[in-house]
Write a protein that holds these residues in place. Structure first.
Motif, PDB file in Angstrom:
ATOM      1  N   VAL A   4       0.711  -1.191  -0.128  1.00 45.52           N
ATOM      2  CA  VAL A   4       0.050  -0.055  -0.134  1.00 45.52           C
ATOM      3  C   VAL A   4       0.873   1.169  -0.027  1.00 45.52           C
ATOM      4  O   VAL A   4       1.810   1.478   0.920  1.00 45.52           O
ATOM      5  CB  VAL A   4      -0.965  -0.160   1.369  1.00 45.52           C
ATOM      6  N   THR A   5       0.896   2.331  -0.989  1.00 42.45           N
ATOM      7  CA  THR A   5       1.540   3.220  -1.029  1.00 42.45           C
ATOM      8  C   THR A   5       0.651   4.671  -0.522  1.00 42.45           C
ATOM      9  O   THR A   5      -0.551   4.762  -0.766  1.00 42.45           O
ATOM     10  CB  THR A   5       1.632   3.686  -2.605  1.00 42.45           C
ATOM     11  N   ARG A   6       1.035   5.330   0.204  1.00 41.31           N
ATOM     12  CA  ARG A   6       0.624   6.752   0.600  1.00 41.31           C
ATOM     13  C   ARG A   6       0.907   7.637  -0.395  1.00 41.31           C
ATOM     14  O   ARG A   6       2.042   7.796  -0.726  1.00 41.31           O
ATOM     15  CB  ARG A   6       0.955   7.222   1.953  1.00 41.31           C
ATOM     16  N   LEU A   7      -0.263   8.356  -1.071  1.00 40.25           N
ATOM     17  CA  LEU A   7       0.192   9.228  -2.102  1.00 40.25           C
ATOM     18  C   LEU A   7       1.114  10.496  -1.483  1.00 40.25           C
ATOM     19  O   LEU A   7       1.903  10.849  -2.234  1.00 40.25           O
ATOM     20  CB  LEU A   7      -1.241   9.714  -2.784  1.00 40.25           C
ATOM     21  N   ARG A   8       0.641  10.970  -0.226  1.00 38.08           N
ATOM     22  CA  ARG A   8       1.408  12.146  -0.071  1.00 38.08           C
ATOM     23  C   ARG A   8       3.087  11.807   0.327  1.00 38.08           C
ATOM     24  O   ARG A   8       3.869  12.461   0.415  1.00 38.08           O
ATOM     25  CB  ARG A   8       0.902  12.684   1.428  1.00 38.08           C
ATOM     26  N   HIS A   9       3.320  10.549   0.260  1.00 36.65           N
ATOM     27  CA  HIS A   9       4.629   9.968   0.481  1.00 36.65           C
ATOM     28  C   HIS A   9       5.521   9.796  -0.670  1.00 36.65           C
ATOM     29  O   HIS A   9       6.517   9.690  -1.057  1.00 36.65           O
ATOM     30  CB  HIS A   9       4.747   8.886   1.404  1.00 36.65           C
ATOM     31  N   ALA A  10       4.675   9.615  -1.824  1.00 38.69           N
ATOM     32  CA  ALA A  10       5.217   9.303  -3.049  1.00 38.69           C
ATOM     33  C   ALA A  10       5.271  10.564  -4.103  1.00 38.69           C
ATOM     34  O   ALA A  10       5.386  10.415  -5.263  1.00 38.69           O
ATOM     35  CB  ALA A  10       4.062   8.329  -3.946  1.00 38.69           C
ATOM     36  N   LEU A  11       5.020  11.867  -3.541  1.00 39.06           N
ATOM     37  CA  LEU A  11       5.243  13.110  -4.191  1.00 39.06           C
ATOM     38  C   LEU A  11       6.734  13.004  -4.858  1.00 39.06           C
ATOM     39  O   LEU A  11       7.784  12.706  -4.417  1.00 39.06           O
ATOM     40  CB  LEU A  11       5.121  14.189  -3.269  1.00 39.06           C
ATOM     41  N   PRO A  12       6.721  13.777  -5.945  1.00 31.68           N
ATOM     42  CA  PRO A  12       5.716  14.417  -6.696  1.00 31.68           C
ATOM     43  C   PRO A  12       4.817  13.620  -7.615  1.00 31.68           C
ATOM     44  O   PRO A  12       5.560  12.679  -8.144  1.00 31.68           O
ATOM     45  CB  PRO A  12       6.717  15.616  -7.649  1.00 31.68           C
ATOM     46  N   MET A  13       3.628  13.597  -7.622  1.00 31.68           N
ATOM     47  CA  MET A  13       2.755  13.039  -8.524  1.00 31.68           C
ATOM     48  C   MET A  13       2.756  13.521  -9.789  1.00 31.68           C
ATOM     49  O   MET A  13       2.756  14.327  -9.957  1.00 31.68           O
ATOM     50  CB  MET A  13       1.239  12.898  -7.765  1.00 31.68           C
ATOM     51  N   SER A  14       2.380  12.486 -10.639  1.00 29.73           N
ATOM     52  CA  SER A  14       2.445  12.860 -12.131  1.00 29.73           C
ATOM     53  C   SER A  14       0.988  13.925 -12.326  1.00 29.73           C
ATOM     54  O   SER A  14       0.136  13.683 -11.570  1.00 29.73           O
ATOM     55  CB  SER A  14       2.189  11.610 -13.105  1.00 29.73           C
ATOM     56  N   PRO A  15       1.020  14.724 -13.472  1.00 30.45           N
ATOM     57  CA  PRO A  15      -0.273  15.302 -13.662  1.00 30.45           C
ATOM     58  C   PRO A  15      -1.255  14.478 -13.901  1.00 30.45           C
ATOM     59  O   PRO A  15      -2.421  14.786 -13.588  1.00 30.45           O
ATOM     60  CB  PRO A  15       0.319  16.182 -14.807  1.00 30.45           C
ATOM     61  N   GLU A  16      -1.166  13.310 -14.626  1.00 31.20           N
ATOM     62  CA  GLU A  16      -2.199  12.480 -14.751  1.00 31.20           C
ATOM     63  C   GLU A  16      -3.004  11.754 -13.662  1.00 31.20           C
ATOM     64  O   GLU A  16      -3.955  11.847 -13.462  1.00 31.20           O
ATOM     65  CB  GLU A  16      -1.737  11.211 -15.632  1.00 31.20           C
ATOM     66  N   ILE A  17      -2.087  11.447 -12.424  1.00 30.08           N
ATOM     67  CA  ILE A  17      -2.777  11.082 -11.302  1.00 30.08           C
ATOM     68  C   ILE A  17      -3.467  12.351 -10.592  1.00 30.08           C
ATOM     69  O   ILE A  17      -4.522  12.081 -10.039  1.00 30.08           O
ATOM     70  CB  ILE A  17      -1.335  10.496 -10.210  1.00 30.08           C
ATOM     71  N   ASN A  18      -2.774  13.664 -10.755  1.00 31.98           N
ATOM     72  CA  ASN A  18      -3.226  14.720 -10.063  1.00 31.98           C
ATOM     73  C   ASN A  18      -4.805  14.873 -10.550  1.00 31.98           C
ATOM     74  O   ASN A  18      -5.844  15.261  -9.970  1.00 31.98           O
ATOM     75  CB  ASN A  18      -2.537  15.843 -10.057  1.00 31.98           C
ATOM     76  N   LYS A  19      -4.742  14.636 -12.137  1.00 35.32           N
ATOM     77  CA  LYS A  19      -5.997  15.191 -12.773  1.00 35.32           C
ATOM     78  C   LYS A  19      -7.039  14.030 -12.399  1.00 35.32           C
ATOM     79  O   LYS A  19      -8.228  14.267 -12.153  1.00 35.32           O
ATOM     80  CB  LYS A  19      -5.883  14.867 -14.191  1.00 35.32           C
ATOM     81  N   THR A  20      -6.931  12.828 -12.277  1.00 40.26           N
ATOM     82  CA  THR A  20      -7.638  11.725 -12.035  1.00 40.26           C
ATOM     83  C   THR A  20      -8.091  11.943 -10.623  1.00 40.26           C
ATOM     84  O   THR A  20      -9.296  11.715 -10.182  1.00 40.26           O
ATOM     85  CB  THR A  20      -6.700  10.202 -12.172  1.00 40.26           C
ATOM     86  N   ILE A  21      -7.180  12.320  -9.748  1.00 39.65           N
ATOM     87  CA  ILE A  21      -7.760  12.520  -8.116  1.00 39.65           C
ATOM     88  C   ILE A  21      -8.763  13.634  -8.164  1.00 39.65           C
ATOM     89  O   ILE A  21      -9.941  13.600  -7.793  1.00 39.65           O
ATOM     90  CB  ILE A  21      -6.871  12.898  -7.173  1.00 39.65           C
ATOM     91  N   VAL A  22      -8.508  14.724  -9.019  1.00 36.36           N
ATOM     92  CA  VAL A  22      -9.620  16.046  -9.009  1.00 36.36           C
ATOM     93  C   VAL A  22     -10.824  15.416  -9.848  1.00 36.36           C
ATOM     94  O   VAL A  22     -11.945  15.751  -9.289  1.00 36.36           O
ATOM     95  CB  VAL A  22      -9.089  16.964  -9.822  1.00 36.36           C
ATOM     96  N   ASP A  23     -10.534  14.779 -10.916  1.00 33.22           N
ATOM     97  CA  ASP A  23     -11.775  14.148 -11.704  1.00 33.22           C
ATOM     98  C   ASP A  23     -12.753  13.255 -10.729  1.00 33.22           C
ATOM     99  O   ASP A  23     -13.746  13.380 -10.452  1.00 33.22           O
ATOM    100  CB  ASP A  23     -11.535  13.331 -12.790  1.00 33.22           C
ATOM    101  N   LEU A  24     -12.237  12.299  -9.836  1.00 33.21           N
ATOM    102  CA  LEU A  24     -12.771  11.388  -9.006  1.00 33.21           C
ATOM    103  C   LEU A  24     -13.390  12.162  -7.859  1.00 33.21           C
ATOM    104  O   LEU A  24     -14.693  11.971  -7.595  1.00 33.21           O
ATOM    105  CB  LEU A  24     -11.724  10.472  -8.391  1.00 33.21           C
ATOM    106  N   GLY A  25     -12.844  13.214  -7.284  1.00 32.68           N
ATOM    107  CA  GLY A  25     -13.493  14.123  -6.341  1.00 32.68           C
ATOM    108  C   GLY A  25     -14.737  14.627  -6.863  1.00 32.68           C
ATOM    109  O   GLY A  25     -15.737  14.998  -6.179  1.00 32.68           O
ATOM    110  N   SER A  26     -14.755  15.349  -8.187  1.00 36.64           N
ATOM    111  CA  SER A  26     -15.730  15.808  -8.940  1.00 36.64           C
ATOM    112  C   SER A  26     -16.841  14.993  -8.844  1.00 36.64           C
ATOM    113  O   SER A  26     -17.936  15.207  -8.839  1.00 36.64           O
ATOM    114  CB  SER A  26     -15.363  16.427 -10.086  1.00 36.64           C
TER     115      SER A  26
END
Length: 62
Positions: A4-26
């Motif tokens: 299991v990976t904690r996202l905040r510890h895997a920084l920097p995240m790719s733009p694709e992951i950031n976009k996916t997280i924002v899209d999922l939240g929306s």
């Protein structure tokens, strides 16, 4: 749980992951708004989201 990976510890995240997280939240926020507008009790909405999160957690740690 070593896989299991904690996202905040895997920084920097790719733009694709950031976009996916924002899209999922929306999408989740929109679905909750639709459910509220349809008159679903807030407790039911919370329990459905919690149940789904529990199932997904079980899948990830299995």
């Amino acid at each position: 749980m070593s896989n299991v990976t904690r996202l905040r510890h895997a920084l920097p995240m790719s733009p694709e992951i950031n976009k996916t997280i924002v899209d999922l939240g929306s999408v989740i926020a929109n679905a909750v708004n639709v459910a509220k507008a349809a008159g679903l009790p807030k407790g039911l909405i919370v329990s459905l989201l919690n149940g789904h999160a529990q199932v997904q957690t079980n899948i990830m740690v299995s």
